[in-house]
Design a protein around this motif. Structure first.
Motif, PDB file in Angstrom:
ATOM      1  N   LYS A  71       9.404   7.095  -9.476  1.00  0.00           N
ATOM      2  CA  LYS A  71       8.387   6.583  -8.280  1.00  0.00           C
ATOM      3  C   LYS A  71       6.902   6.144  -9.120  1.00  0.00           C
ATOM      4  O   LYS A  71       6.569   6.660 -10.010  1.00  0.00           O
ATOM      5  N   HIS A  72       6.422   5.222  -8.286  1.00  0.00           N
ATOM      6  CA  HIS A  72       5.082   4.600  -8.673  1.00  0.00           C
ATOM      7  C   HIS A  72       4.128   4.829  -7.667  1.00  0.00           C
ATOM      8  O   HIS A  72       4.213   4.640  -6.518  1.00  0.00           O
ATOM      9  N   PRO A  73       2.933   4.845  -8.085  1.00  0.00           N
ATOM     10  CA  PRO A  73       1.929   4.853  -6.979  1.00  0.00           C
ATOM     11  C   PRO A  73       1.570   3.473  -6.501  1.00  0.00           C
ATOM     12  O   PRO A  73       1.731   2.646  -7.223  1.00  0.00           O
ATOM     13  N   LEU A  74       1.197   3.166  -5.350  1.00  0.00           N
ATOM     14  CA  LEU A  74       1.239   2.102  -4.562  1.00  0.00           C
ATOM     15  C   LEU A  74       0.304   1.090  -5.124  1.00  0.00           C
ATOM     16  O   LEU A  74       0.648  -0.043  -5.442  1.00  0.00           O
ATOM     17  N   HIS A  75      -0.890   1.577  -5.939  1.00  0.00           N
ATOM     18  CA  HIS A  75      -1.692   0.448  -6.356  1.00  0.00           C
ATOM     19  C   HIS A  75      -1.060  -0.319  -7.712  1.00  0.00           C
ATOM     20  O   HIS A  75      -1.714  -1.100  -8.057  1.00  0.00           O
ATOM     21  N   GLN A  76      -0.258   0.553  -8.331  1.00  0.00           N
ATOM     22  CA  GLN A  76       0.534  -0.182  -9.351  1.00  0.00           C
ATOM     23  C   GLN A  76       1.571  -1.257  -9.122  1.00  0.00           C
ATOM     24  O   GLN A  76       1.951  -1.999  -9.840  1.00  0.00           O
ATOM     25  N   LEU A  77       1.798  -1.292  -7.544  1.00  0.00           N
ATOM     26  CA  LEU A  77       2.661  -2.469  -7.252  1.00  0.00           C
ATOM     27  C   LEU A  77       2.170  -3.515  -6.526  1.00  0.00           C
ATOM     28  O   LEU A  77       2.994  -4.304  -5.985  1.00  0.00           O
ATOM     29  N   THR A  78       0.762  -3.645  -6.377  1.00  0.00           N
ATOM     30  CA  THR A  78       0.091  -4.328  -5.506  1.00  0.00           C
ATOM     31  C   THR A  78      -0.686  -5.528  -6.319  1.00  0.00           C
ATOM     32  O   THR A  78      -0.937  -5.158  -7.601  1.00  0.00           O
ATOM     33  N   LYS A  79      -1.160  -6.363  -5.886  1.00  0.00           N
ATOM     34  CA  LYS A  79      -1.668  -7.403  -6.710  1.00  0.00           C
ATOM     35  C   LYS A  79      -2.587  -8.450  -5.746  1.00  0.00           C
ATOM     36  O   LYS A  79      -2.142  -8.540  -4.404  1.00  0.00           O
ATOM     37  N   GLY A  80      -3.895  -8.511  -6.247  1.00  0.00           N
ATOM     38  CA  GLY A  80      -4.466  -9.645  -5.380  1.00  0.00           C
ATOM     39  C   GLY A  80      -5.846  -9.214  -5.211  1.00  0.00           C
ATOM     40  O   GLY A  80      -6.504  -8.323  -6.198  1.00  0.00           O
ATOM     41  N   TYR A  81      -6.670  -9.398  -4.115  1.00  0.00           N
ATOM     42  CA  TYR A  81      -8.148  -8.899  -3.847  1.00  0.00           C
ATOM     43  C   TYR A  81      -8.147  -7.574  -3.860  1.00  0.00           C
ATOM     44  O   TYR A  81      -7.471  -7.009  -3.365  1.00  0.00           O
ATOM     45  N   LYS A  82      -8.866  -7.159  -4.906  1.00  0.00           N
ATOM     46  CA  LYS A  82      -9.362  -5.572  -5.114  1.00  0.00           C
ATOM     47  C   LYS A  82      -8.130  -4.933  -5.287  1.00  0.00           C
ATOM     48  O   LYS A  82      -7.805  -3.730  -4.827  1.00  0.00           O
ATOM     49  N   GLY A  83      -7.181  -5.506  -6.288  1.00  0.00           N
ATOM     50  CA  GLY A  83      -5.736  -4.975  -6.591  1.00  0.00           C
ATOM     51  C   GLY A  83      -4.931  -5.115  -5.435  1.00  0.00           C
ATOM     52  O   GLY A  83      -3.831  -4.387  -5.783  1.00  0.00           O
ATOM     53  N   GLY A  84      -5.255  -5.786  -4.405  1.00  0.00           N
ATOM     54  CA  GLY A  84      -3.835  -5.807  -3.451  1.00  0.00           C
ATOM     55  C   GLY A  84      -4.050  -4.971  -2.463  1.00  0.00           C
ATOM     56  O   GLY A  84      -2.963  -4.932  -1.247  1.00  0.00           O
ATOM     57  N   ILE A  85      -4.955  -4.021  -2.268  1.00  0.00           N
ATOM     58  CA  ILE A  85      -5.098  -3.107  -1.183  1.00  0.00           C
ATOM     59  C   ILE A  85      -6.525  -2.989  -0.348  1.00  0.00           C
ATOM     60  O   ILE A  85      -7.342  -2.610  -1.393  1.00  0.00           O
ATOM     61  N   TYR A  86      -6.597  -3.797   0.693  1.00  0.00           N
ATOM     62  CA  TYR A  86      -8.215  -4.018   1.050  1.00  0.00           C
ATOM     63  C   TYR A  86      -8.102  -4.297   2.588  1.00  0.00           C
ATOM     64  O   TYR A  86      -6.987  -4.540   3.290  1.00  0.00           O
ATOM     65  N   ASN A  87      -9.411  -3.754   3.070  1.00  0.00           N
ATOM     66  CA  ASN A  87      -9.371  -4.342   4.421  1.00  0.00           C
ATOM     67  C   ASN A  87     -10.336  -5.493   4.542  1.00  0.00           C
ATOM     68  O   ASN A  87     -10.240  -6.529   4.221  1.00  0.00           O
ATOM     69  N   GLY A  88     -11.646  -4.969   4.867  1.00  0.00           N
ATOM     70  CA  GLY A  88     -12.766  -5.899   4.777  1.00  0.00           C
ATOM     71  C   GLY A  88     -14.220  -5.137   5.313  1.00  0.00           C
ATOM     72  O   GLY A  88     -14.251  -4.112   5.767  1.00  0.00           O
ATOM     73  N   PRO A  89     -15.214  -6.089   5.142  1.00  0.00           N
ATOM     74  CA  PRO A  89     -16.518  -5.340   5.617  1.00  0.00           C
ATOM     75  C   PRO A  89     -16.738  -5.774   7.207  1.00  0.00           C
ATOM     76  O   PRO A  89     -16.238  -6.500   8.007  1.00  0.00           O
ATOM     77  N   GLN A  90     -17.847  -4.968   7.709  1.00  0.00           N
ATOM     78  CA  GLN A  90     -18.023  -5.180   8.999  1.00  0.00           C
ATOM     79  C   GLN A  90     -18.809  -6.299   9.410  1.00  0.00           C
ATOM     80  O   GLN A  90     -19.766  -6.554   8.315  1.00  0.00           O
TER      81      GLN A  90
END
Length: 469
Positions: free
Chosen positions: A41-60
């Motif tokens: 099993k791997h933590p999600l953040h180790q399997l993503t890639k891209g802006y801010k590590g690949g897990i992000y939403n956005g500013p108001q």
């Protein structure tokens, strides 16, 4: 009311949180079960890639909407994350969307999109027809690293009975609930083998391709209908830039309405443009006794085996509509509709993003559900026009603007029953009508097949996890 007895050790595992959501959601049970799973099993953040590590939403940010597609980009919100037809997205000002502050909110195929505000944890897989849309700060993006995990498998896992509780367990907020990327970064993702994950991924990819095909075909059906009589569907920009609704005169021929919006020139001109081409009135096309809303009935909650799903105006436009389970014995027969019926959302307000006056086609599994009284039932007489062909007009921007122009009411608006039957509908030759009908039917077959494939992918992952414990 939900009541649950929990172990005292769970309080420590959840950082001494004393609100109910982590303990009632099933997240802790999911964590315990996944810990028993013998696979890696791997933590999600180790399997993503891209802006801010690949897990992000956005500013108001302030949402500046425009009416002209030349100056705007389609804008995807947490409220529209479940929609099947993306033709009705609001347009965010392009200048803002492409700015350094917001340009990373552009969607790309393969992303997992998660609603992160309001109703938490609704998910969809970004497909090719979403490329170029922008999302709000309330849509969290999970971007799989293709060198580490297949995006379709990751999406299917997050949608399982194990993934969803883990995603929503970090929910915080009183009136409006939220989750943030840090709440799901350490979410455990089981690795179930390359062959298995590839099989799941391919089902999700095929489902996405079918949904793109659905989107393309329903748009083509509408375009072909208008083109066949020498017309073109209007755009929102054309409607808003037409002549002003202020300071006009008209001759009222009946006392059915004295409301100015029912007689405004751009509505009359829109009707006249259709009447100048081959056309029929809506009442001439529909089965007698239709073009009306359903009845009102007491809603008695029931378990699924004893009831049916009652679909409302919001859920009907979802990719996979989900409604409240109610007892069938308390409902009248008119809550059920035949395949090929077009339902118009017939109660609401006049906001540009509101679903009031949008139409949906009932086909396949959707014909097994019940529908609230808030829809106008439109049933074409196949001897006059095939049902799919009529829907191709009902979903158009032209029909939407015509329906809204016959509204009456104060805060809540309704479709005027006197004006509705007299609206003109383009009427091409029978061969073209049949071709358009078949295009619509094939589109909806694709849509429902995509749901089956996606549900199969999720079920495969759930079954593999359960069998591996």
């Amino acid at each position: 009311m939900k009541v649950k007895v929990i172990q005292s050790t769970w309080l420590g595992q959840e950082g001494r949180r004393l609100d109910c959501s982590p303990y009632l959601s099933g997240a802790i049970e999911a964590k315990v079960l996944l810990e028993k799973l013998s696979v890696e099993k791997h933590p999600l953040h180790q399997l993503t890639k891209g802006y801010k590590g690949g897990i992000y939403n956005g500013p108001q940010f302030v949402r500046n909407y425009v009416n002209d597609s030349a100056y705007g980009v389609p804008f995807f919100t947490s409220g529209s994350i479940m929609y099947a037809d993306l033709s009705y997205m609001r347009l965010l000002r392009k200048k803002d969307a492409e700015s350094s502050k917001l340009n990373y909110l552009r969607l790309s195929p393969g992303m997992t999109l998660i609603s992160s505000s309001g109703t938490i944890g609704r998910m969809t897989y970004a497909r090719s027809d979403m490329d170029g849309l922008w999302s709000s700060q309330d849509v969290m993006k999970v971007v799989a690293d293709p060198d580490k995990i297949l995006s379709g498998y990751l999406y299917a896992y997050l949608r399982t009975h194990y993934g969803v509780p883990l995603v929503t367990s970090g929910t915080y907020g009183a009136v409006i609930e939220h989750i943030e990327p840090l709440h799901i970064a350490k979410l455990p993702v089981p690795r179930l083998g390359n062959t298995f994950e590839e099989q799941v991924h391919q089902k999700v990819i095929e489902a996405a391709q079918l949904r793109t095909g659905y989107q393309i075909q329903v748009q083509q059906a509408t375009q072909q209908l208008f083109a066949a009589v020498g017309l073109a569907d209007i755009t929102g920009s054309e409607w808003h830039s037409a002549e002003s609704d202020l300071a006009f005169t008209t001759t009222i021929k009946s006392a059915s309405s004295l409301r100015a919006v029912n007689f405004r020139p751009k509505f009359q001109n829109l009707c006249e443009s259709i009447k100048a081409a081959p056309h029929k009135l809506l009442r001439e096309i529909c089965v007698p006794g239709t073009l009306k809303r359903g009845g009102r009935y007491k809603r008695v909650d029931a378990e699924p085996e004893y009831g049916c799903q009652l679909i409302g105006q919001k859920e009907i436009f979802w990719q996979q509509p989900e409604g409240r389970w109610v007892a069938e014995f308390a409902l009248g027969k008119d809550v059920f509709v035949d395949p090929g019926t077009t339902l118009i959302a017939a109660t609401g307000t006049l906001g540009e993003s509101e679903l009031y006056c949008r139409a949906e086609f009932i086909w396949g599994p959707m014909a097994e559900m019940a529908y609230s009284e808030l829809f106008v039932r439109v049933v074409a007489n196949n001897a006059v026009m095939p049902k799919g062909c009529l829907y191709a007009f009902m979903r158009s921007e032209t029909a939407f603007r015509m329906f809204r122009s016959i509204s009456f009411g104060s805060k809540l608006q309704y479709l005027h029953p006197v004006f509705l039957p007299h609206l003109p509908v383009p009427y091409p030759d029978p061969h073209t009508q049949q071709a358009i009908h078949e295009l619509v039917i094939d589109a909806y077959e694709k849509r429902h097949r995509s749901n089956v494939l996606e549900n199969e992918a999720v079920a495969m992952v759930e079954r593999a996890i359960l069998e591996g414990v």
